[in-house]
Design an enzyme around this catalytic site. Structure first.
Site, PDB file in Angstrom:
ATOM      1  CE  LYS A   1      -2.365   3.093   2.414  1.00  0.00           C
ATOM      2  NZ  LYS A   1      -2.061   4.127   1.476  1.00  0.00           N
TER       3      LYS A   1
ATOM      4  CD  GLU B   1      12.881   0.411   9.549  1.00  0.00           C
ATOM      5  OE1 GLU B   1      13.586   1.393   9.860  1.00  0.00           O
ATOM      6  OE2 GLU B   1      13.220  -0.762   9.740  1.00  0.00           O
TER       7      GLU B   1
ATOM      8  CB  CYS C   1      13.089   8.732   7.903  1.00  0.00           C
ATOM      9  SG  CYS C   1      14.218   7.681   6.978  1.00  0.00           S
TER      10      CYS C   1
ATOM     11  CD  GLU D   1       9.745  12.736  11.744  1.00  0.00           C
ATOM     12  OE1 GLU D   1       8.594  12.310  11.945  1.00  0.00           O
ATOM     13  OE2 GLU D   1      10.590  12.125  11.076  1.00  0.00           O
TER      14      GLU D   1
HETATM   15  P1  NAD Z   1       2.160   8.375   7.603  1.00  0.00           P
HETATM   16  O1  NAD Z   1       2.372   7.546   8.823  1.00  0.00           O
HETATM   17  O2  NAD Z   1       1.141   9.425   7.635  1.00  0.00           O
HETATM   18  O3  NAD Z   1       1.767   7.421   6.374  1.00  0.00           O
HETATM   19  C1  NAD Z   1       2.540   6.308   6.038  1.00  0.00           C
HETATM   20  C2  NAD Z   1       1.653   5.276   5.386  1.00  0.00           C
HETATM   21  O4  NAD Z   1       0.694   4.837   6.328  1.00  0.00           O
HETATM   22  C3  NAD Z   1       0.879   5.793   4.177  1.00  0.00           C
HETATM   23  O5  NAD Z   1       0.830   4.793   3.186  1.00  0.00           O
HETATM   24  C4  NAD Z   1      -0.503   6.026   4.747  1.00  0.00           C
HETATM   25  O6  NAD Z   1      -1.526   5.923   3.793  1.00  0.00           O
HETATM   26  C5  NAD Z   1      -0.595   4.903   5.752  1.00  0.00           C
HETATM   27  N1  NAD Z   1      -1.577   5.136   6.814  1.00  0.00           N
HETATM   28  C6  NAD Z   1      -2.025   6.332   7.292  1.00  0.00           C
HETATM   29  N2  NAD Z   1      -2.955   6.112   8.252  1.00  0.00           N
HETATM   30  C7  NAD Z   1      -3.073   4.767   8.389  1.00  0.00           C
HETATM   31  C8  NAD Z   1      -3.868   3.929   9.225  1.00  0.00           C
HETATM   32  N3  NAD Z   1      -4.734   4.423  10.106  1.00  0.00           N
HETATM   33  N4  NAD Z   1      -3.732   2.586   9.106  1.00  0.00           N
HETATM   34  C9  NAD Z   1      -2.842   2.061   8.229  1.00  0.00           C
HETATM   35  N5  NAD Z   1      -2.083   2.801   7.392  1.00  0.00           N
HETATM   36  C10 NAD Z   1      -2.204   4.141   7.478  1.00  0.00           C
HETATM   37  O7  NAD Z   1       3.599   8.915   7.210  1.00  0.00           O
HETATM   38  P2  NAD Z   1       3.987   9.857   5.976  1.00  0.00           P
HETATM   39  O8  NAD Z   1       3.480  11.219   6.271  1.00  0.00           O
HETATM   40  O9  NAD Z   1       3.593   9.196   4.697  1.00  0.00           O
HETATM   41  O10 NAD Z   1       5.581   9.819   6.067  1.00  0.00           O
HETATM   42  C11 NAD Z   1       6.294  10.612   6.934  1.00  0.00           C
HETATM   43  C12 NAD Z   1       6.754   9.817   8.143  1.00  0.00           C
HETATM   44  O11 NAD Z   1       7.458   8.659   7.742  1.00  0.00           O
HETATM   45  C13 NAD Z   1       7.743  10.609   8.996  1.00  0.00           C
HETATM   46  O12 NAD Z   1       7.456  10.436  10.351  1.00  0.00           O
HETATM   47  C14 NAD Z   1       9.083   9.980   8.642  1.00  0.00           C
HETATM   48  O13 NAD Z   1      10.094  10.129   9.596  1.00  0.00           O
HETATM   49  C15 NAD Z   1       8.691   8.562   8.453  1.00  0.00           C
HETATM   50  N6  NAD Z   1       9.712   7.859   7.649  1.00  0.00           N
HETATM   51  C16 NAD Z   1      10.526   6.948   8.275  1.00  0.00           C
HETATM   52  C17 NAD Z   1      11.513   6.275   7.551  1.00  0.00           C
HETATM   53  C18 NAD Z   1      12.413   5.247   8.204  1.00  0.00           C
HETATM   54  O14 NAD Z   1      13.081   4.507   7.488  1.00  0.00           O
HETATM   55  N7  NAD Z   1      12.461   5.168   9.522  1.00  0.00           N
HETATM   56  C19 NAD Z   1      11.655   6.546   6.194  1.00  0.00           C
HETATM   57  C20 NAD Z   1      10.815   7.495   5.584  1.00  0.00           C
HETATM   58  C21 NAD Z   1       9.831   8.138   6.338  1.00  0.00           C
END
Ligand code: NAD
Length: 492
Positions: A187, A263, A298, A396
Site C-alpha cells: 500500500k 520504521e 527520515c 519531528e
Molecule cells: P504516515 O504515517 O502518515 O503514512 C505512512 C503510510 O501509512 C501511508 O501509506 C498512509 O496511507 C498509511 N496510513 C495512514 N494512516 C493509516 C492507518 N490508520 N492505518 C494504516 N495505514 C495508514 O507517514 P507519511 O506522512 O507518509 O511519512 C512521513 C513519516 O514517515 C515521517 O514520520 C518519517 O520520519 C517517516 N519515515 C521513516 C523512515 C524510516 O526509514 N524510519 C523513512 C521514511 C519516512
C-alpha cells in the site's frame, strides 16, 4: 538529459486502477482520488481509492499465489532470475520512473534519480544475489539427534510505505520479502503511488507470477487499516509516522497478532566538535543532510549540535548555505531542494515556523513560502537557534527546518543528543578517534555517521531504536523479518 526530462514532464498520466492478481482492476465501488502535483498544484491524474473489500481481494490473491507455490516453492535460482530482471527493467525505465515520481511528490530530480529508481534497482539486485547464499542451520545436538533449522517464507506480507522515496523504501520491503518466497500486498502513500504502480507492471513484465505482488492504493485510514486488521496477513512491514505505527500495533492485537515491523520518524542529532577535520565540508554536508528533499527524509539531521567555541562561525556558514540553496522546479537538474510534497505538509511546516518563533527561537534564515505564483508548494530552508527544551529541538518536523543548539563538553553533547524519544540517525564530526568511538557507543540511534552525514548502501541495516521503530530494512538482516524458523528434531 534536461531535454528528455522536459519531454517526460508533460506526458499525460492515465487514471490508475488497483493491481490485483496480475491484472488492473477498478475498486469494487469505483472510488478514485485526485493526484495533485506539488510542482504547480495541478491535477495529475486519479488513483483508485481501495476499500476493505478490495484489500481482501488482494490478500486472497496473495495467499492463493503463495499456496500454489509458483513463486514460494520455486528454486532460489529461478526467483533470482526474476528479481534480476526486475532490477534491469527499473534501470531501463529509470528516467521515466524518476520524472513520474517527482511529478507525484516533488523531490528534486537529481536526488530522485539516485534515490528512487537507482536505489530500488540496486536493492532488487542485492536480494536477488542473496537468495541462494542464505542457508538453514544444523544445531549442535546430541549424537543420536539431527536438529535442523529451516528458514521458511512467512506467507503474505503487507507493506505500507510513506510518500518520501516510495520506490526506495518500497524496494527495501518488497525485494527481501519476495526473495524469501513470500507474496506481498503493497500500500503506497496517498501522495506517492504512481511509481509503485508502475513497478508492479515491471514486476509482471519480468515474470513475477500473478498474485505474488499486489498494489492497493487509497487512504491510509481505509485501505491501510483494512490491511492492519486483516486476519490473513502474516507480517506487516511499515515505514511512516509514529502515530500510525502505534495504530498498526493495535490492529495487530485486535486481529491475528501479525508481526509488525516499524520504521518511524527521527529527530537526528548531527554533532560538530571544534576539532572536525574540515569545518567548511562539515557545514556543507550538514546543510544538505537536512535540506535535501526539503527535509522530507527520515534520517535528516534536523538537530545541529555545535561546540560553543565555533558556534557563531559554524552556524553562519550553515545559514549561508541554506540562504543560497536553489529551491524551485524539482524537474530542473540544477535545483537543490524541490517542492514540499503537498499543501497540507507545507501548512504543517509553516505552522512549525510560527510556533518556533512564538516560543522565542531565533530565525537566522528562511522559513517562508516561496514561488507561490507557480501554484506549487515551495519553502525557503529555515535555520533556527533553539534551546534543548523548545519544540523544534524535540518534535519531528519532516520539512526543511534546522535547529541549532550549542554545547560546551562532550558529555553535554551526548546528553542533548540522547534527550529525545527518537533514535534513528546521528553524526559526529571530530578528528579525535577516541572521541568518535565514545560517541558511537554513547549515542542511542540506529546509525552514527562519523565525519559525514547520510551515506549508506544495501549492505548495512537501517532501523531505529526507542520510538524510531523496530526491525531493520536493508542488508541480509532484513531477510529475517520475512522468514519463519522451523525446527526439525530427528531421532537417528
Ligand atoms: P504516515 O504515517 O502518515 O503514512 C505512512 C503510510 O501509512 C501511508 O501509506 C498512509 O496511507 C498509511 N496510513 C495512514 N494512516 C493509516 C492507518 N490508520 N492505518 C494504516 N495505514 C495508514 O507517514 P507519511 O506522512 O507518509 O511519512 C512521513 C513519516 O514517515 C515521517 O514520520 C518519517 O520520519 C517517516 N519515515 C521513516 C523512515 C524510516 O526509514 N524510519 C523513512 C521514511 C519516512
Amino acid at each position: 538529459m534536461q531535454d528528455k526530462i522536459d519531454q517526460l514532464r508533460t506526458l499525460s498520466v492515465s487514471p490508475q486502477a488497483l493491481f490485483i492478481d496480475g491484472a488492473w482492476r477498478p475498486p469494487v465501488d469505483g472510488a478514485a482520488m485526485d493526484v495533485i502535483s506539488p510542482i504547480d498544484g495541478s491535477r495529475l491524474t486519479t488513483i483508485a481509492d481501495a476499500g476493505a473489500e478490495d484489500v481482501d481481494r488482494a490478500v486472497v490473491a496473495a495467499r492463493r499465489a503463495f499456496e500454489k507455490g509458483s513463486w514460494s516453492r520455486t528454486a532460489p535460482a529461478e526467483r533470482k532470475k526474476v528479481l534480476l530482471k526486475i532490477a534491469e527493467l527499473i534501470e531501463k525505465n529509470a528516467l521515466e520512473l524518476a520524472v513520474l515520481g517527482v511529478r507525484d511528490n516533488g523531490t528534486e530530480i537529481s536526488m530522485a534519480l539516485k534515490a528512487e529508481p537507482g536505489s530500488a534497482a540496486g536493492t532488487f539486485r542485492y536480494y536477488a544475489e542473496a537468495i541462494d547464499k542464505v542457508y538453514g542451520e544444523i544445531a549442535p545436538t546430541a549424537d543420536n539427534i539431527l536438529g535442523l533449522i529451516h528458514r521458511e517464507p512467512v506467507g503474505v506480507v503487507a507493506a505500507i510505505v510513506p510518500w518520501n522515496f516510495p520506490m526506495m523504501i518500497g524496494a527495501w520491503k518488497i525485494a527481501p520479502a519476495l526473495a524469501a518466497g513470500n507474496s506481498v500486498v503493497l500500500k503506497p502513500a496517498e501522495g506517492a503511488s504512481l511509481t509503485l504502480l508502475r513497478l508492479a507492471a515491471l514486476c509482471a513484465e519480468a515474470g513475477l507470477p500473478d498474485g505474488v505482488l499486489n498494489v492497493v492504493t487509497g487512504r491510509g485510514a481505509v485501505s491501510g487499516e483494512a490491511l492492519g486488521l486483516h486476519m490473513d496477513i502474516d507480517v506487516l512491514a511499515f515505514t511512516g509516522s509514529g502515530p500510525v505505527g502505534r495504530r498498526l500495533l493495535e490492529y495487530s492485537a485486535r486481529s491475528n497478532l501479525k508481526r509488525v515491523y516499524l520504521e518511524l520518524g527521527g529527530k537526528s542529532p548531527n554533532i560538530v566538535f571544534a576539532d572536525a577535520p574540515d569545518l567548511d565540508q562539515a557545514a556543507k554536508v550538514s546543510a544538505y543532510g537536512i535540506f535535501r528533499n526539503s527535509g522530507q527524509v527520515c534520517v535528516a539531521g534536523s538537530r545541529l549540535l555545535v561546540e560553543k567555541s565555533i558556534h557563531a562561525e559554524f552556524s553562519e556558514k550553515v545559514a549561508g548555505i541554506a540562504t543560497a540553496m536553489r529551491v524551485g522546479d524539482p524537474l530542473q537538474l540544477s535545483t537543490e531542494a524541490g517542492a514540499i510534497s503537498s499543501a497540507i505538509q507545507l501548512e504543517k511546516n509553516l505552522g512549525h515556523v510560527d510556533r518556533a518563533l512564538a516560543e522565542g527561537a531565533l530565525l537566522r534564515t528562511g522559513g517562508t513560502r516561496t514561488l507561490e505564483e507557480t501554484g506549487g508548494y515551495y519553502m525557503r530552508p529555515a535555520v533556527f537557534d533553539v534551546t534543548p527544551s523548545m519544540m523544534l529541538a524535540r518534535e519531528e518536523v519532516f520539512g526543511p527546518i534546522l535547529s541549532i543548539i550549542p554545547f560546551k563538553t562532550e558529555s553535554e553533547a551526548l546528553e542533548i543528543a540522547n534527550a529525545t524519544e527518537y533514535g534513528l540517525a546521528s553524526a559526529v564530526w571530530t578528528s579525535n578517534l577516541s572521541r568518535a568511538h565514545r560517541m558511537v557507543r554513547g549515542i542511542r540511534a540506529g546509525v552514527v555517521h562519523v565525519n559525514t552525514y547520510g551515506g549508506s548502501d544495501n549492505s548495512v541495516p537501517l532501523g531505529g531504536v526507542k520510538q524510531s521503530g523496530n526491525g531493520h530494512d536493508k542488508s541480509l538482516h532484513a531477510l529475517d523479518k520475512y522468514v519463519d524458523l522451523k525446527t526439525a528434531w530427528i531421532q537417528l
